[in-house]
Design a protein around this motif. Structure first.
Motif, PDB file in Angstrom:
ATOM      1  N   TYR A   1     111.277  79.118 104.967  1.00 26.81           N
ATOM      2  CA  TYR A   1     111.764  79.431 106.318  1.00 26.81           C
ATOM      3  C   TYR A   1     110.669  80.191 107.058  1.00 26.81           C
ATOM      4  O   TYR A   1     109.838  80.850 106.431  1.00 26.81           O
ATOM      5  N   ASN A   2     110.670  80.095 108.385  1.00 25.34           N
ATOM      6  CA  ASN A   2     109.840  81.015 109.155  1.00 25.34           C
ATOM      7  C   ASN A   2     110.474  82.400 109.158  1.00 25.34           C
ATOM      8  O   ASN A   2     109.786  83.417 109.221  1.00 25.34           O
ATOM      9  N   VAL A   3     111.799  82.433 109.127  1.00 31.44           N
ATOM     10  CA  VAL A   3     112.557  83.679 109.010  1.00 31.44           C
ATOM     11  C   VAL A   3     113.686  83.417 108.018  1.00 31.44           C
ATOM     12  O   VAL A   3     114.469  82.493 108.209  1.00 31.44           O
ATOM     13  N   PRO A   4     113.791  84.116 106.902  1.00 28.26           N
ATOM     14  CA  PRO A   4     113.031  85.297 106.493  1.00 28.26           C
ATOM     15  C   PRO A   4     111.768  84.927 105.700  1.00 28.26           C
ATOM     16  O   PRO A   4     111.523  83.768 105.388  1.00 28.26           O
ATOM     17  N   THR A   5     111.043  85.961 105.349  1.00 21.29           N
ATOM     18  CA  THR A   5     109.838  85.827 104.546  1.00 21.29           C
ATOM     19  C   THR A   5     110.172  85.291 103.152  1.00 21.29           C
ATOM     20  O   THR A   5     111.075  85.804 102.485  1.00 21.29           O
ATOM     21  N   THR A   6     109.432  84.275 102.734  1.00 22.37           N
ATOM     22  CA  THR A   6     109.701  83.656 101.433  1.00 22.37           C
ATOM     23  C   THR A   6     109.429  84.627 100.281  1.00 22.37           C
ATOM     24  O   THR A   6     110.081  84.561  99.239  1.00 22.37           O
ATOM     25  N   ALA A   7     108.473  85.539 100.451  1.00 23.66           N
ATOM     26  CA  ALA A   7     108.187  86.526  99.401  1.00 23.66           C
ATOM     27  C   ALA A   7     109.403  87.386  99.101  1.00 23.66           C
ATOM     28  O   ALA A   7     109.620  87.798  97.951  1.00 23.66           O
ATOM     29  N   CYS A   8     110.224  87.653 100.114  1.00 23.60           N
ATOM     30  CA  CYS A   8     111.442  88.441  99.890  1.00 23.60           C
ATOM     31  C   CYS A   8     112.434  87.662  99.034  1.00 23.60           C
ATOM     32  O   CYS A   8     113.094  88.232  98.152  1.00 23.60           O
ATOM     33  N   ILE A   9     112.526  86.371  99.273  1.00 21.16           N
ATOM     34  CA  ILE A   9     113.396  85.511  98.466  1.00 21.16           C
ATOM     35  C   ILE A   9     112.925  85.515  97.011  1.00 21.16           C
ATOM     36  O   ILE A   9     113.728  85.594  96.072  1.00 21.16           O
ATOM     37  N   LEU A  10     111.615  85.461  96.817  1.00 18.92           N
ATOM     38  CA  LEU A  10     111.058  85.452  95.458  1.00 18.92           C
ATOM     39  C   LEU A  10     111.280  86.779  94.741  1.00 18.92           C
ATOM     40  O   LEU A  10     111.539  86.803  93.536  1.00 18.92           O
ATOM     41  N   GLN A  11     111.170  87.888  95.475  1.00 19.59           N
ATOM     42  CA  GLN A  11     111.407  89.199  94.855  1.00 19.59           C
ATOM     43  C   GLN A  11     112.785  89.225  94.198  1.00 19.59           C
ATOM     44  O   GLN A  11     112.945  89.659  93.051  1.00 19.59           O
ATOM     45  N   ASP A  12     113.769  88.732  94.915  1.00 19.34           N
ATOM     46  CA  ASP A  12     115.127  88.731  94.393  1.00 19.34           C
ATOM     47  C   ASP A  12     115.279  87.725  93.254  1.00 19.34           C
ATOM     48  O   ASP A  12     115.846  88.042  92.201  1.00 19.34           O
ATOM     49  N   ARG A  13     114.764  86.536  93.453  1.00 19.84           N
ATOM     50  CA  ARG A  13     114.930  85.473  92.458  1.00 19.84           C
ATOM     51  C   ARG A  13     114.227  85.803  91.140  1.00 19.84           C
ATOM     52  O   ARG A  13     114.703  85.452  90.062  1.00 19.84           O
ATOM     53  N   LEU A  14     113.082  86.504  91.232  1.00 22.19           N
ATOM     54  CA  LEU A  14     112.315  86.858  90.034  1.00 22.19           C
ATOM     55  C   LEU A  14     112.793  88.178  89.413  1.00 22.19           C
ATOM     56  O   LEU A  14     112.253  88.615  88.401  1.00 22.19           O
ATOM     57  N   GLU A  15     113.777  88.818  90.042  1.00 18.22           N
ATOM     58  CA  GLU A  15     114.330  90.094  89.571  1.00 18.22           C
ATOM     59  C   GLU A  15     113.279  91.192  89.520  1.00 18.22           C
ATOM     60  O   GLU A  15     113.239  92.020  88.605  1.00 18.22           O
TER      61      GLU A  15
END
Length: 324
Positions: A86-100
């Motif tokens: 997505y342009n919003v939100p940042t994909t790195a934030c999604i990864l932080q959660d997914r990678l725990e």
């Protein structure tokens, strides 16, 4: 203690686009002709349900599992991509959660392509130097195939999708030295997806502007001009000579360009890496993938001094020297 690369792993999608497939799609282009022009036999491409965060997640999990890295020890996530979920939100934030990874970790995306890994090393080193972070997960992940018109042979024959995950932290052996970085935004339109942002939202219909455009001759001329100068600059900044370098790893753009650069820069074949046969040009991930392959092939070893150069979309370039 040095700031350096502790570990790298990469991930490629399972779907493959081969020269055989392309030769069938483009009458008059044989498998051999495609290989001779590009240095590529197979490209891995994301499927319709596979996105940048998926490739990045797989690369990071591989890094954690193969090098006994705990997600809880990561305190910053940097993702370089030009095809985010997505342009919003940042994909790195999604990864932080997914990678725990802990919520106390910083995370952001940076939009940069072919020179991204070099810039990523510079940003990571700076964050550690200023005591903002200690263990940085640097991820490069790209799905350029989603921008590519399958009928446009100048790009479909070159680009592949992939991701790499790199752990950067303080250690006793590996080291990231000084950088030479540069930008020439006057060439922005030479490698571009015109409708990829807010400026050109379009009508909702798929048009030519939704596809990746590359002016190959202009990119070639830009590269041949800036890379030798950047090599000279980064050697001077590190008080090193050409002979101090054990190995050279450039952005794996295409075989023809790399061979031309090697000869122009007078780099011996045994010190220069070209291996994109089964990956294609994975944009931001080519250099970390090349480092993994070079180590696997026994061409680099612990303690080697390696000169890295990235160049391309932006237009942008960067060089640095690492101790492996």
């Amino acid at each position: 203690m040095n700031i350096g690369i502790k570990a790298i792993e990469y991930y490629l999608p399972q779907k493959i686009l081969s020269n055989s497939d392309l030769a069938e799609a483009f009458p008059g282009w044989t498998e051999e002709k495609i290989f001779n022009k590009t240095g590529i036999v197979n490209r891995h491409v994301a499927n319709d349900e596979e996105y940048v965060s998926d490739l990045a997640y797989c690369a990071a999990k591989k890094l954690f599992e193969n090098h006994s890295i705990e997600p809880k020890d990561i305190d910053f996530v940097i993702l370089f991509t030009q095809s985010p979920d997505y342009n919003v939100p940042t994909t790195a934030c999604i990864l932080q959660d997914r990678l725990e990874i802990p919520k106390s970790a910083g995370a952001f995306d940076i939009n940069l392509g072919c020179s991204a890994f070099i810039y990523g090393l510079a940003v990571a080193k700076s964050l550690i130097n200023t005591n903002i972070a200690k263990n940085i997960l640097l991820i490069t992940s790209e799905t350029y195939s989603k921008y590519i018109d399958p009928k446009e042979k100048s790009v479909v024959t070159i680009f592949g999708d992939g991701a790499a995950a790199t752990l950067i932290s303080c250690n006793e052996v590996s080291q990231i030295k000084e950088f030479d970085l540069g930008t020439d935004g006057s060439g922005a339109e030479q490698l571009i997806v015109p409708s990829s942002g807010i400026r050109s939202k379009g009508t909702g219909k798929v048009t030519q502007d939704d596809n990746l455009y590359m002016n190959g001759p202009e990119i070639f001329n830009f590269t041949i001009d800036v890379v030798p100068k950047s090599i000279d600059n980064v050697l001077k900044k590190n008080n090193l000579t050409f002979n101090d370098i054990d190995f050279f790893v450039f952005h794996q753009a295409n075989g023809y360009m790399l061979n031309h650069l090697r000869k122009k820069c007078n780099i011996p074949e045994d010190k220069f890496f070209i291996n994109m046969i089964d990956t294609g040009n994975t944009v931001s991930s080519t250099i970390p993938i090349a480092l993994c392959l070079a180590e696997k092939e026994g061409r680099i070893k612990r303690g080697d001094t390696i000169l890295l150069v990235g160049f391309g979309v932006g237009l942008s370039w960067g060089s640095t020297i690492i101790v492996w």
